[in-house]
Write a protein that holds these residues in place. Sequence first.
Motif, PDB file in Angstrom:
ATOM      1  N   ALA A  80      -5.010  -5.943   8.053  1.00 60.87           N
ATOM      2  CA  ALA A  80      -4.614  -6.309   7.556  1.00 60.87           C
ATOM      3  C   ALA A  80      -4.635  -6.592   5.935  1.00 60.87           C
ATOM      4  CB  ALA A  80      -4.150  -7.347   7.724  1.00 60.87           C
ATOM      5  N   PHE A  81      -6.234  -6.306   5.596  1.00 61.32           N
ATOM      6  CA  PHE A  81      -6.551  -6.135   4.269  1.00 61.32           C
ATOM      7  C   PHE A  81      -6.085  -5.274   3.349  1.00 61.32           C
ATOM      8  CE2 PHE A  81      -9.589  -5.157   0.606  1.00 61.32           C
ATOM      9  CZ  PHE A  81      -8.691  -6.394  -0.120  1.00 61.32           C
ATOM     10  N   ASN A  82      -6.052  -3.912   4.361  1.00 59.00           N
ATOM     11  CA  ASN A  82      -6.197  -2.145   3.762  1.00 59.00           C
ATOM     12  C   ASN A  82      -4.576  -2.105   3.434  1.00 59.00           C
ATOM     13  OD1 ASN A  82      -8.894  -1.828   3.610  1.00 59.00           O
ATOM     14  ND2 ASN A  82      -8.799  -1.539   5.982  1.00 59.00           N
ATOM     15  N   GLU A  83      -3.788  -2.691   4.254  1.00 60.64           N
ATOM     16  CA  GLU A  83      -2.162  -2.641   4.307  1.00 60.64           C
ATOM     17  C   GLU A  83      -1.623  -3.415   3.428  1.00 60.64           C
ATOM     18  OE1 GLU A  83      -1.070  -3.683   8.326  1.00 60.64           O
ATOM     19  OE2 GLU A  83      -1.472  -1.681   9.382  1.00 60.64           O
ATOM     20  N   GLN A  84      -2.136  -4.687   2.887  1.00 59.49           N
ATOM     21  CA  GLN A  84      -1.275  -5.705   1.728  1.00 59.49           C
ATOM     22  C   GLN A  84      -2.306  -5.253   0.524  1.00 59.49           C
ATOM     23  OE1 GLN A  84      -1.514  -9.430   3.537  1.00 59.49           O
ATOM     24  NE2 GLN A  84      -0.729  -9.033   5.382  1.00 59.49           N
ATOM     25  N   THR A  85      -3.581  -4.468   0.407  1.00 62.67           N
ATOM     26  CA  THR A  85      -4.225  -5.099  -0.581  1.00 62.67           C
ATOM     27  C   THR A  85      -4.244  -3.483  -1.373  1.00 62.67           C
ATOM     28  OG1 THR A  85      -4.837  -7.056  -0.071  1.00 62.67           O
ATOM     29  CG2 THR A  85      -5.909  -5.896  -1.546  1.00 62.67           C
ATOM     30  N   SER A  86      -5.254  -2.966  -0.460  1.00 60.26           N
ATOM     31  CA  SER A  86      -6.037  -1.244  -1.073  1.00 60.26           C
ATOM     32  C   SER A  86      -4.865  -0.453  -1.589  1.00 60.26           C
ATOM     33  CB  SER A  86      -6.647  -1.243   0.181  1.00 60.26           C
ATOM     34  OG  SER A  86      -6.332  -0.543   0.766  1.00 60.26           O
ATOM     35  N   ASP A  87      -3.537  -0.187  -0.906  1.00 60.24           N
ATOM     36  CA  ASP A  87      -3.236   0.732  -1.688  1.00 60.24           C
ATOM     37  C   ASP A  87      -2.425   0.339  -3.223  1.00 60.24           C
ATOM     38  OD1 ASP A  87      -3.394   2.504   0.584  1.00 60.24           O
ATOM     39  OD2 ASP A  87      -1.504   1.641   1.695  1.00 60.24           O
ATOM     40  N   LYS A  88      -2.066  -0.747  -3.360  1.00 63.87           N
ATOM     41  CA  LYS A  88      -1.829  -1.292  -4.773  1.00 63.87           C
ATOM     42  C   LYS A  88      -2.535  -1.797  -5.634  1.00 63.87           C
ATOM     43  CE  LYS A  88       2.036  -4.637  -2.846  1.00 63.87           C
ATOM     44  NZ  LYS A  88       2.389  -5.697  -1.615  1.00 63.87           N
ATOM     45  N   ALA A  89      -4.481  -2.254  -5.042  1.00 59.14           N
ATOM     46  CA  ALA A  89      -5.219  -1.561  -5.571  1.00 59.14           C
ATOM     47  C   ALA A  89      -5.184  -0.201  -6.183  1.00 59.14           C
ATOM     48  CB  ALA A  89      -6.423  -2.515  -4.861  1.00 59.14           C
ATOM     49  N   LEU A  90      -5.408   0.409  -5.032  1.00 54.73           N
ATOM     50  CA  LEU A  90      -5.448   1.683  -6.340  1.00 54.73           C
ATOM     51  C   LEU A  90      -4.685   2.148  -7.250  1.00 54.73           C
ATOM     52  CD1 LEU A  90      -6.852   4.099  -2.614  1.00 54.73           C
ATOM     53  CD2 LEU A  90      -8.345   2.986  -4.275  1.00 54.73           C
ATOM     54  N   ALA A  91      -3.635   2.038  -6.299  1.00 54.11           N
ATOM     55  CA  ALA A  91      -2.078   2.441  -7.719  1.00 54.11           C
ATOM     56  C   ALA A  91      -3.043   2.063  -8.674  1.00 54.11           C
ATOM     57  CB  ALA A  91      -1.144   2.209  -7.046  1.00 54.11           C
ATOM     58  N   ALA A  92      -2.655   0.632  -8.960  1.00 46.70           N
ATOM     59  CA  ALA A  92      -2.807  -0.878 -10.211  1.00 46.70           C
ATOM     60  C   ALA A  92      -3.969   0.310 -11.125  1.00 46.70           C
ATOM     61  CB  ALA A  92      -3.329  -1.851 -10.160  1.00 46.70           C
ATOM     62  N   LEU A  93      -5.301   0.839 -10.247  1.00 48.21           N
ATOM     63  CA  LEU A  93      -6.529   1.138 -10.778  1.00 48.21           C
ATOM     64  C   LEU A  93      -6.353   2.822 -11.385  1.00 48.21           C
ATOM     65  CD1 LEU A  93      -8.853   0.182  -8.569  1.00 48.21           C
ATOM     66  CD2 LEU A  93      -8.589  -0.662 -10.888  1.00 48.21           C
ATOM     67  N   ASN A  94      -5.444   3.543 -10.891  1.00 48.30           N
ATOM     68  CA  ASN A  94      -5.162   4.815 -11.077  1.00 48.30           C
ATOM     69  C   ASN A  94      -4.106   4.464 -12.321  1.00 48.30           C
ATOM     70  OD1 ASN A  94      -6.646   6.617  -9.238  1.00 48.30           O
ATOM     71  ND2 ASN A  94      -4.766   6.002  -7.502  1.00 48.30           N
ATOM     72  N   PHE A  95      -3.030   3.927 -12.245  1.00 43.32           N
ATOM     73  CA  PHE A  95      -2.106   3.820 -13.586  1.00 43.32           C
ATOM     74  C   PHE A  95      -3.092   3.198 -14.718  1.00 43.32           C
ATOM     75  CE2 PHE A  95       0.623   0.645 -15.942  1.00 43.32           C
ATOM     76  CZ  PHE A  95       1.676   1.324 -16.291  1.00 43.32           C
ATOM     77  N   TYR A  96      -3.979   2.417 -14.831  1.00 43.95           N
ATOM     78  CA  TYR A  96      -4.777   1.731 -15.559  1.00 43.95           C
ATOM     79  C   TYR A  96      -5.460   3.308 -16.547  1.00 43.95           C
ATOM     80  CZ  TYR A  96      -8.199  -0.234 -18.416  1.00 43.95           C
ATOM     81  OH  TYR A  96      -9.378  -0.962 -19.725  1.00 43.95           O
ATOM     82  N   ARG A  97      -6.007   3.746 -14.979  1.00 42.85           N
ATOM     83  CA  ARG A  97      -6.877   5.133 -16.285  1.00 42.85           C
ATOM     84  C   ARG A  97      -6.178   6.306 -16.687  1.00 42.85           C
ATOM     85  NH1 ARG A  97      -8.939   9.539 -16.378  1.00 42.85           N
ATOM     86  NH2 ARG A  97     -10.729   9.952 -16.597  1.00 42.85           N
ATOM     87  N   ALA A  98      -4.464   6.236 -16.067  1.00 41.87           N
ATOM     88  CA  ALA A  98      -3.798   6.916 -16.648  1.00 41.87           C
ATOM     89  C   ALA A  98      -2.836   6.592 -17.909  1.00 41.87           C
ATOM     90  CB  ALA A  98      -2.817   7.253 -15.837  1.00 41.87           C
ATOM     91  N   GLN A  99      -3.252   4.595 -18.318  1.00 42.64           N
ATOM     92  CA  GLN A  99      -3.015   4.536 -19.150  1.00 42.64           C
ATOM     93  C   GLN A  99      -4.214   4.532 -20.855  1.00 42.64           C
ATOM     94  OE1 GLN A  99      -1.942   0.745 -18.066  1.00 42.64           O
ATOM     95  NE2 GLN A  99      -0.594   0.752 -19.096  1.00 42.64           N
ATOM     96  N   LEU A 100      -5.277   4.550 -20.136  1.00 41.84           N
ATOM     97  CA  LEU A 100      -6.493   5.192 -21.025  1.00 41.84           C
ATOM     98  C   LEU A 100      -6.697   6.463 -21.289  1.00 41.84           C
ATOM     99  CD1 LEU A 100      -9.124   2.467 -18.866  1.00 41.84           C
ATOM    100  CD2 LEU A 100      -7.719   2.695 -21.095  1.00 41.84           C
ATOM    101  N   ALA A 101      -6.035   8.180 -20.606  1.00 42.41           N
ATOM    102  CA  ALA A 101      -6.131   9.089 -20.753  1.00 42.41           C
ATOM    103  C   ALA A 101      -4.544   9.289 -21.301  1.00 42.41           C
ATOM    104  CB  ALA A 101      -5.989   9.605 -19.847  1.00 42.41           C
ATOM    105  N   GLY A 102      -4.136   8.137 -21.791  1.00 40.08           N
ATOM    106  CA  GLY A 102      -2.290   8.772 -22.163  1.00 40.08           C
ATOM    107  C   GLY A 102      -2.676   8.499 -23.538  1.00 40.08           C
ATOM    108  N   VAL A 103      -3.367   7.184 -23.775  1.00 38.87           N
ATOM    109  CA  VAL A 103      -3.558   6.384 -25.504  1.00 38.87           C
ATOM    110  C   VAL A 103      -4.482   7.967 -26.086  1.00 38.87           C
ATOM    111  CG1 VAL A 103      -5.025   4.708 -26.600  1.00 38.87           C
ATOM    112  CG2 VAL A 103      -3.738   3.779 -24.617  1.00 38.87           C
TER     113      VAL A 103
END
Length: 124
Positions: free
Chosen positions: A71-94
């Motif tokens: 349940a934790f993996n289904e509800q949390t880890s995909d969203k967490a990884l997406a947020a982390l990937n998005f944040y890193r992409a923002q840093l790289a874009g800046v």
Amino acid sequence: MYLADGGGGGSSTPTEFGQRKLKVDPSAIPEARKAFEHAIDEFDSKIKEAVRDLPTQPWAQDPISSETSKAFNEQTSDKALAALNFYRAQLAGVVDQLKMIEEQYRQVEGDNTAMWGKHLRDRD
């Protein structure tokens, strides 16, 4: 100079993460770029270790922890990884946008540090 998150990113910006603007004085561009590059390096070194722990595994090897882990993996880890990937992409874009703007300033101003600091002197 203002930068939008993600180096002026397009419509793929998830609204739940919001938009921010960064104002950087032209004379501070090289140091700002270095700070963001350092942030990416720190992010990469810490997150790569943490991602190895995802998805979580059943900690007690019993049906209850197995269901909880699932349940934790289904509800949390995909969203967490997406947020982390998005944040890193923002840093790289800046960083990319700062490099581009720095190059534009260098083409116009050259490496004349007196001109780069002109904006600071004009405020005094």
